[in-house]
Design an enzyme around this catalytic site. Structure first.
Site, PDB file in Angstrom:
ATOM      1  N   CYS A  86       0.843  -1.196   0.000  1.00  0.00           N
ATOM      2  CA  CYS A  86       0.000   0.000   0.000  1.00  0.00           C
ATOM      3  C   CYS A  86       0.885   1.256   0.000  1.00  0.00           C
ATOM      4  O   CYS A  86       1.541   1.525  -0.995  1.00  0.00           O
ATOM      5  CB  CYS A  86      -0.975  -0.042   1.178  1.00  0.00           C
ATOM      6  SG  CYS A  86      -2.368   1.116   0.999  1.00  0.00           S
ATOM      7  N   HIS A 194      -3.462  -5.684   1.048  1.00  0.00           N
ATOM      8  CA  HIS A 194      -2.794  -5.912   2.330  1.00  0.00           C
ATOM      9  C   HIS A 194      -2.776  -7.398   2.692  1.00  0.00           C
ATOM     10  O   HIS A 194      -3.726  -7.900   3.300  1.00  0.00           O
ATOM     11  CB  HIS A 194      -3.522  -5.150   3.440  1.00  0.00           C
ATOM     12  CG  HIS A 194      -3.321  -3.682   3.418  1.00  0.00           C
ATOM     13  ND1 HIS A 194      -2.318  -3.053   4.135  1.00  0.00           N
ATOM     14  CD2 HIS A 194      -4.004  -2.698   2.778  1.00  0.00           C
ATOM     15  CE1 HIS A 194      -2.393  -1.743   3.933  1.00  0.00           C
ATOM     16  NE2 HIS A 194      -3.402  -1.505   3.110  1.00  0.00           N
ATOM     17  N   GLU A 196      -1.063  -8.751   5.028  1.00  0.00           N
ATOM     18  CA  GLU A 196      -0.961  -8.886   6.486  1.00  0.00           C
ATOM     19  C   GLU A 196      -2.324  -8.834   7.170  1.00  0.00           C
ATOM     20  O   GLU A 196      -2.450  -9.191   8.342  1.00  0.00           O
ATOM     21  CB  GLU A 196      -0.020  -7.810   7.059  1.00  0.00           C
ATOM     22  CG  GLU A 196      -0.610  -6.421   7.227  1.00  0.00           C
ATOM     23  CD  GLU A 196      -0.671  -5.606   5.945  1.00  0.00           C
ATOM     24  OE1 GLU A 196      -0.994  -4.404   6.036  1.00  0.00           O
ATOM     25  OE2 GLU A 196      -0.399  -6.158   4.852  1.00  0.00           O
TER      26      GLU A 196
END
EC number: 6.3.5.3
Length: 228
Positions: A86, A194, A196
């Site tokens: 990002c 993302h 994560e």
């Protein structure tokens, strides 16, 4: 694998990224400051999401001048693995690690939603625990995620297999539906979604875990697919 996450002023995904790598994927992972100038202790350096330095001027434009970025250039040039997620992707394009640029989303809105992706290249350090054609669902959260590159650059990205992830239903206007690309040598990846935020079934699925497992496999030679 020993990883580092650069924590810039305004980063807000640094702790999430450290948690995903350390507590879920099981690798060593340190938070480091943007003043750090020696990265030789690490196998992988990660540039997290957020709003580094408030994203003043434009996303990533100030962070690129942090002292750590010179060290990161040396690290990448020596073959170290770098991933920008990002805002991290935006920083890497601003700093010249990756081709292209990230513009305002097509509809000029901030988009925060899960998106469908396909794996285009499963032969990279960041995707070797997937298979080509795998369908993933990962969250996005960005206002400037519209990937742009000139026609010659886009053609080279496609020819060289540098497009790793592609949107199945383009949310932001990115050219060629690009969600993630590598540099020409394949050791630097930038991606807007993302991973994560998708490492536990309880919290939205585990489709992102393969990114970190791929890096562990690449650096340690241990196939960890069974852990997904």
């Amino acid at each position: 694998m020993k990883a580092a996450v650069i924590s810039f002023p305004g980063s807000n995904c640094d702790l999430d990224l450290q948690w995903a790598v350390r507590d879920i994927a099981g690798a060593e992972c340190d938070l480091i400051k943007p003043t750090q100038t020696d990265l030789t202790a690490y196998d992988v350096v990660m540039v997290p999401g957020g709003f580094s330095y408030g994203d003043y001027l434009r996303s990533g434009a100030i962070a690129r001048f942090s002292p750590v970025m010179d060290a990161l250039k040396q690290f990448a040039a020596a073959g170290g693995y770098v991933i920008g997620i990002c805002n991290g992707f935006q920083i890497l394009t601003e700093a010249g690690f990756l081709p292209g640029a990230l513009q305002w989303n097509r509809d000029l809105n901030f988009i925060c939603e899960p998106v469908a992706l396909t794996v285009e290249n499963a032969g990279t350090a960041f995707s070797n625990q997937y298979q080509v054609g795998d369908h993933l669902t990962l969250p996005i959260a960005h206002g400037e995620g519209n990937y742009y590159a000139d026609p010659e650059t886009l053609a080279a990205l496609e020819t060289n297999g540098q497009v790793v992830f592609r949107y199945a239903n383009n949310p932001n206007g990115s050219m060629h539906d690009i969600a993630g690309v590598t540099n020409e040598t394949g050791n630097v990846l930038g991606m807007m979604p993302h991973p994560e935020r998708a490492v536990e079934a309880l919290l939205g699925g585990t489709d992102g875990l393969g990114v970190f497992q791929s890096l562990i496999n690449q650096t340690e030679g241990a196939d960890v697919r069974g852990a997904r």
